[in-house]
Design a protein around this motif. Structure first.
Motif, PDB file in Angstrom:
ATOM      1  N   ARG A 396       1.010  -1.317  -0.027  1.00 13.94           N
ATOM      2  CA  ARG A 396      -0.070   0.001   0.112  1.00 13.94           C
ATOM      3  C   ARG A 396       1.001   1.319   0.098  1.00 13.94           C
ATOM      4  N   PRO A 397       0.252   2.177  -0.688  1.00 13.20           N
ATOM      5  CA  PRO A 397       1.281   3.510  -0.582  1.00 13.20           C
ATOM      6  C   PRO A 397       1.582   3.997   0.687  1.00 13.20           C
ATOM      7  N   LEU A 398       2.743   5.099   0.784  1.00 11.72           N
ATOM      8  CA  LEU A 398       3.299   5.289   2.132  1.00 11.72           C
ATOM      9  C   LEU A 398       3.438   6.799   1.951  1.00 11.72           C
ATOM     10  N   VAL A 597       1.560   0.994  12.045  1.00 13.36           N
ATOM     11  CA  VAL A 597       2.736   1.009  11.253  1.00 13.36           C
ATOM     12  C   VAL A 597       3.700  -0.081  11.578  1.00 13.36           C
ATOM     13  N   GLU A 598       3.879  -1.087  10.591  1.00 13.30           N
ATOM     14  CA  GLU A 598       5.074  -2.145  10.815  1.00 13.30           C
ATOM     15  C   GLU A 598       6.168  -1.984  10.087  1.00 13.30           C
ATOM     16  N   VAL A 632       8.798  -4.371  14.120  1.00 11.86           N
ATOM     17  CA  VAL A 632       8.297  -3.615  15.140  1.00 11.86           C
ATOM     18  C   VAL A 632       6.767  -3.020  14.489  1.00 11.86           C
ATOM     19  N   ARG A 633       5.648  -3.400  15.531  1.00 15.84           N
ATOM     20  CA  ARG A 633       4.606  -2.960  15.278  1.00 15.84           C
ATOM     21  C   ARG A 633       4.224  -1.603  16.292  1.00 15.84           C
ATOM     22  N   ALA A 634       3.622  -0.649  15.546  1.00 16.44           N
ATOM     23  CA  ALA A 634       3.096   0.414  16.493  1.00 16.44           C
ATOM     24  C   ALA A 634       1.962   0.917  15.983  1.00 16.44           C
ATOM     25  N   THR A 635       1.188   1.731  16.988  1.00 10.73           N
ATOM     26  CA  THR A 635       0.101   2.648  16.367  1.00 10.73           C
ATOM     27  C   THR A 635       0.445   4.018  16.657  1.00 10.73           C
ATOM     28  N   VAL A 636       0.235   4.653  15.457  1.00 17.30           N
ATOM     29  CA  VAL A 636       0.878   6.210  15.321  1.00 17.30           C
ATOM     30  C   VAL A 636      -0.079   7.049  14.685  1.00 17.30           C
ATOM     31  N   PRO A 637      -0.256   8.135  15.297  1.00 16.46           N
ATOM     32  CA  PRO A 637      -1.288   9.253  14.610  1.00 16.46           C
ATOM     33  C   PRO A 637      -0.661   9.562  13.082  1.00 16.46           C
ATOM     34  N   LEU A 638      -1.443   9.569  12.043  1.00 16.74           N
ATOM     35  CA  LEU A 638      -0.915   9.945  10.879  1.00 16.74           C
ATOM     36  C   LEU A 638      -0.307  11.240  10.813  1.00 16.74           C
ATOM     37  N   SER A 639      -0.850  12.365  11.525  1.00 17.51           N
ATOM     38  CA  SER A 639      -0.234  13.628  11.430  1.00 17.51           C
ATOM     39  C   SER A 639       1.440  13.380  11.686  1.00 17.51           C
ATOM     40  N   GLU A 640       1.871  12.270  12.503  1.00 19.40           N
ATOM     41  CA  GLU A 640       3.125  12.188  12.807  1.00 19.40           C
ATOM     42  C   GLU A 640       3.973  11.228  12.036  1.00 19.40           C
ATOM     43  N   ILE A 641       3.428  10.494  10.876  1.00 18.99           N
ATOM     44  CA  ILE A 641       3.975  10.011   9.788  1.00 18.99           C
ATOM     45  C   ILE A 641       3.797  10.523   8.481  1.00 18.99           C
ATOM     46  N   THR A 659       5.113  -0.753   6.439  1.00 15.28           N
ATOM     47  CA  THR A 659       3.784  -0.645   5.735  1.00 15.28           C
ATOM     48  C   THR A 659       2.932   0.043   6.848  1.00 15.28           C
ATOM     49  N   ILE A 660       2.283   0.724   6.147  1.00 14.93           N
ATOM     50  CA  ILE A 660       0.949   1.558   7.162  1.00 14.93           C
ATOM     51  C   ILE A 660      -0.513   0.876   6.627  1.00 14.93           C
ATOM     52  N   GLU A 661      -1.584   0.953   7.916  1.00 13.55           N
ATOM     53  CA  GLU A 661      -2.655   0.575   7.601  1.00 13.55           C
ATOM     54  C   GLU A 661      -3.669   1.431   8.671  1.00 13.55           C
ATOM     55  N   PHE A 662      -4.469   1.912   7.960  1.00 12.01           N
ATOM     56  CA  PHE A 662      -5.614   2.744   8.935  1.00 12.01           C
ATOM     57  C   PHE A 662      -6.052   1.657   9.950  1.00 12.01           C
ATOM     58  N   ASP A 663      -6.218   2.327  11.234  1.00 14.50           N
ATOM     59  CA  ASP A 663      -6.869   1.365  12.400  1.00 14.50           C
ATOM     60  C   ASP A 663      -7.961   1.964  12.890  1.00 14.50           C
ATOM     61  N   HIS A 664      -7.890   3.358  13.386  1.00 12.39           N
ATOM     62  CA  HIS A 664      -8.981   3.738  14.081  1.00 12.39           C
ATOM     63  C   HIS A 664      -8.905   5.202  14.379  1.00 12.39           C
ATOM     64  N   TYR A 665      -9.845   5.855  14.739  1.00 10.55           N
ATOM     65  CA  TYR A 665      -9.911   7.336  15.080  1.00 10.55           C
ATOM     66  C   TYR A 665      -9.800   7.551  16.767  1.00 10.55           C
ATOM     67  N   GLU A 666      -9.086   8.522  17.210  1.00 10.80           N
ATOM     68  CA  GLU A 666      -8.780   8.809  18.438  1.00 10.80           C
ATOM     69  C   GLU A 666      -8.780  10.151  18.747  1.00 10.80           C
ATOM     70  N   PRO A 667      -9.267  10.570  19.911  1.00 10.94           N
ATOM     71  CA  PRO A 667      -9.537  11.988  20.467  1.00 10.94           C
ATOM     72  C   PRO A 667      -7.865  12.720  20.384  1.00 10.94           C
ATOM     73  N   VAL A 668      -7.683  13.776  19.683  1.00 12.47           N
ATOM     74  CA  VAL A 668      -6.386  14.219  19.733  1.00 12.47           C
ATOM     75  C   VAL A 668      -6.158  14.922  21.193  1.00 12.47           C
ATOM     76  N   PRO A 669      -4.926  14.686  21.859  1.00 11.11           N
ATOM     77  CA  PRO A 669      -4.787  15.177  23.127  1.00 11.11           C
ATOM     78  C   PRO A 669      -4.752  16.624  23.204  1.00 11.11           C
ATOM     79  N   SER A 670      -5.519  17.055  24.260  1.00  5.91           N
ATOM     80  CA  SER A 670      -5.952  18.414  24.401  1.00  5.91           C
ATOM     81  C   SER A 670      -5.126  19.638  24.067  1.00  5.91           C
TER      82      SER A 670
END
Ligand SMILES: Nc1nc2c(ncn2[C@@H]2O[C@H](COP(=O)(O)OP(=O)(O)OP(=O)(O)O)[C@@H](O)[C@H]2O)c(=O)[nH]1
Ligand SMILES: [Mg+2]
Length: 682
Positions: A396-398, A597-598, A632-641, A659-670
């Motif tokens: 998938r595109p990166l 992100v893997e 290494v597998r991690a969840t990372v906000p899209l804005s950071e990658i 590789t990256i794959e969309f996983d879920h939405y989460e509140p942005v830290p205040s």
């Protein structure tokens, strides 16, 4: 070009780090086999293989290119693949169409990132590989170091020299074959006795070779362990078995520009690249898996592994026939669409040259033009016998950029041009992102996307501007809140009056819901659709930061109307405004997309990757060992990658892939809300 039977064809993909000399080698082999009278140069843009304008402009290969050479009784289809990482899609397609890989390695740098990634792919696909250590004429060329660096980095001891060089750099003059123990000198490969000062080195290197040959065959190993000497034919046999079983990786050497070592290399391609009929591919028929043999009398199965949209020729589909044969004027079906087309234009191909062809037999590669709606990945088969060939998967595109037309004229052409560049490359995509109202072009890296943008201008006459894509945030609420809004315009003429009391609540199930808890007819039923229309007009554009509203429920629980002045538009306005007020009072938050992100890196970079994730608000999910690499597998906000492809390359000297794959939405830290310019957030 002569006619060749399936068993006389060889398909080999040229792989390796960018700049190792793959394209120059194809040019040298064309020259050596008399297909061209003069060798072109990559620097002048005069090679047969690098024929695309962008390739000339950048001095690197971008597309795969099919370069058949005729050698003795064989037709060897060399598939010259780009070395630059962004063009990995072309490498995957090249390997799909080939039975083996020729790994070109630079004699000065030895094993590089591109070597490693290509070798890993060949190993994964269980395809035989041959190594050619090129550029032996360069200063500091060192064959032994190059071989050792491969063994160390690739963690494979069965990388075995079949030759040793005579001399290096300006004194490089030929090779010693460790099988026949003879020297082959100069561009002609003139046979000669081994020079005295190379005898000892050759004998020592031959021990490793004979050992590898013995280990590849049960009978030979017995004879070998009993201390008996193996004959040359026995050694050949053992090597033959070992290479074809991927147990041995032979190493040859030479120089493409100097034309030395090429004769022996061609001999090795003849001996060790399996003929198409020695391998079968997986396919499907009537929903069940089948194996397709490269038999000209088998069911027709031609797989499209490359598509080029040429300004003059139009659509060009590169087809590898895996079974049966396809003749000019034949009726063939596209297994994906079910449509039948006539093969009006059938060609053999060499670089950008097309030559008419009557028939494309099993095992061979050709080009068909002007076939409507035939794309990379399609299988062409007989209308009465639909089979498909199982395709490789493409990453998938990166990396993404937002594209916008430069002028009105460009905006009309932008869609079709994006479709064309995406059709030419299975790792390129584009999307209209409604959340950010942007058209986004996605690829494997910055250069990849930049090439596509240039192609849109040069090939398809469409100029676009690029910008960093916006992150598709979403807006929602975290608690329930109510508001009331009165819309009143009664200043002479047609009046407007509407009052709506509304509550918004979070909707954990997701989506959007509208409901009414109005009793006693405070608002007529006919106005509820108006109120909802008003609310819906806000959902796409958001309330707090201009992003789509999600996961909310809007409940009208009271209101007022006027017998005359209440009308659709009045309740639309009241619905819209009261929704905004209640939304702002309900602890609204921005949601950001979180990706999995893997990252796969050599072990020594694992620590850097992990700590880097911490600086990107990442959460490491886990790690896994994969031979000499760590995943290494991690969840990372899209804005950071958004620029991760570039960062990872510099962090790991290009040796990390991900590789990256969309996983879920989460509140942005205040804390971050303010930087996102959103107002009224909790
Ligand atoms: N000295 C020397 N230079 C060589 C030799 N082979 C190729 N080169 C030079 O190496 C440079 C890169 O060659 P290419 O053939 O473009 O390399 P490539 O592997 O196709 O590179 P990509 O297409 O980017 O993957 C060019 O300047 C060539 O002239 C060689 O045997 N000796
Ligand atoms: Mg090249």
């Amino acid at each position: 070009m002569a006619k060749y039977k399936t068993e006389q064809i060889r398909n080999v993909a040229l792989l390796g780090h960018g700049g190792a000399g793959k394209t120059t080698l194809t040019e040298a082999l064309l020259f050596k086999t008399g297909a061209i009278g003069r060798m072109g140069r990559v620097e002048d843009g005069s090679t047969v293989s690098d024929w695309d304008a962008e390739e000339h402009r950048r001095g690197i290969s971008i597309n795969l290119s099919v370069i058949p050479v005729e050698f003795e009784t064989l037709k060897i289809n060399l598939i010259d693949a780009p070395g630059y990482q962004d063009f990995v899609g072309e490498v995957i397609s090249s390997l799909f169409a080939a039975e083996a890989g020729l790994l070109v390695v630079d004699a000065v740098s030895g094993c590089q990132v591109g070597t490693e990634l290509a070798y890993d792919r060949l190993r994964e696909l269980q395809k035989p590989r041959i190594v050619f250590v090129n550029r032996m004429d360069r200063e500091n060329a060192n064959f032994t170091n190059a071989v050792q660096s491969m063994r160390t980095t690739l963690g494979d001891e069965k990388i075995v020299p079949f030759q040793i060089p005579i001399g290096a750099a300006e004194s490089f003059q030929g090779v010693v074959s460790l099988i026949e123990m003879k020297a082959y000198l100069g561009p002609e490969g003139k046979e000669a006795p081994i020079p005295a000062d190379y005898q000892a080195e050759a004998e020592e290197a031959r021990i490793t070779l004979v050992e590898a040959a013995a280990e590849a065959d049960d009978e030979l190993i017995l004879k070998y362990l009993e201390g008996e000497e193996l004959t040359i034919d026995e050694v050949r046999h053992g090597l033959h078995v070992g290479v074809k079983n991927c147990a041995i990786t032979p190493v040859y050497c030479g120089t493409a520009t100097g034309g030395i070592g090429l004769e022996r290399l061609m001999q090795s391609l003849r001996r060790y690249v399996p003929a198409p009929n020695e391998r079968s591919v997986t396919g499907a028929k009537d929903g069940s898996e089948i194996q397709l043999e490269s038999d000209r009398n088998g069911p027709v199965a031609g797989a499209v592994f490359k598509t080029i949209i040429d300004r003059y020729v139009g659509r060009m589909n590169y087809v590898r026939v895996f079974s049966g044969k396809i003749a000019r004027d034949a009726q063939i079906a596209n297994a994906r669409t079910g449509r039948t087309v006539r093969v009006a234009n059938l060609f053999s191909v060499r670089g950008k040259e097309l030559q008419n062809l009557d028939e494309l037999v099993a095992g061979d590669i050709g080009v068909m033009t002007k076939l409507e709606d035939v794309q990379t990945g399609d299988t062409l088969c007989a209308p009465e016998q639909v089979v498909t060939v199982t395709l490789p998967s493409y990453p998938r595109p990166l990396y993404s950029v937002a594209v916008a037309p430069v002028s009105q004229n460009d905006s009309a052409k932008m869609g079709p041009s994006l479709t064309s560049v995406a059709e030419e490359d299975p790792t390129l995509r584009y999307q209209n992102i409604s959340a950010t109202k942007q058209t986004v072009l996605q690829g494997m890296g910055e250069t990849h996307v930049d090439v596509a943008v240039h192609r849109m201008a040069q090939k398809f006459g469409t100029n676009v501007e690029t910008a960093a894509p916006k992150v598709p945030y979403q807006e929602t609420v975290t608690k329930s809140a109510s508001a009331q809004y009165r819309h009143k315009k009664q200043t002479g003429g047609a009046g407007q009056f509407a009052e709506v009391h509304l509550r918004v609540e979070p909707l954990p199930a997701g989506g959007y819901e509208f409901a009414s808890e109005v009793f006693g007819g405070a608002i007529s039923n006919s106005f509820f659709p108006s109120i909802e229309k008003g609310i819906k007009s806000v959902l796409d554009n958001g309330v707090i930061a201009g992003y789509p509203v999600v996961d909310v429920k809007a409940i009208v629980f009271d209101g007022k109307e006027h017998p005359v002045d209440s009308k659709d538009i009045a309740f639309q306005t009241a619905g819209r405004e009261v929704f905004k007020m209640a939304f702002k009072a309900a602890n609204p938050v921005l949601l950001e997309p979180i990706y999995i992100v893997e990252v796969t890196v050599p072990d020594e970079y694992m620590g850097d990757v992990m700590s880097d994730f911490n600086t990107r608000r990442g959460r490491v999910l886990g790690m896994e060992q994969k031979s000499n690499r760590t995943v290494v597998r991690a969840t990372v906000p899209l804005s950071e990658i958004m620029r991760y492809s570039t960062d990872l390359r510099s962090m790991t000297q290009g040796r990390g892939v991900y590789t990256i794959e969309f996983d879920h939405y989460e509140p942005v830290p205040s804390l971050l809300n303010s930087t996102l310019g959103s107002c009224g957030l909790s």
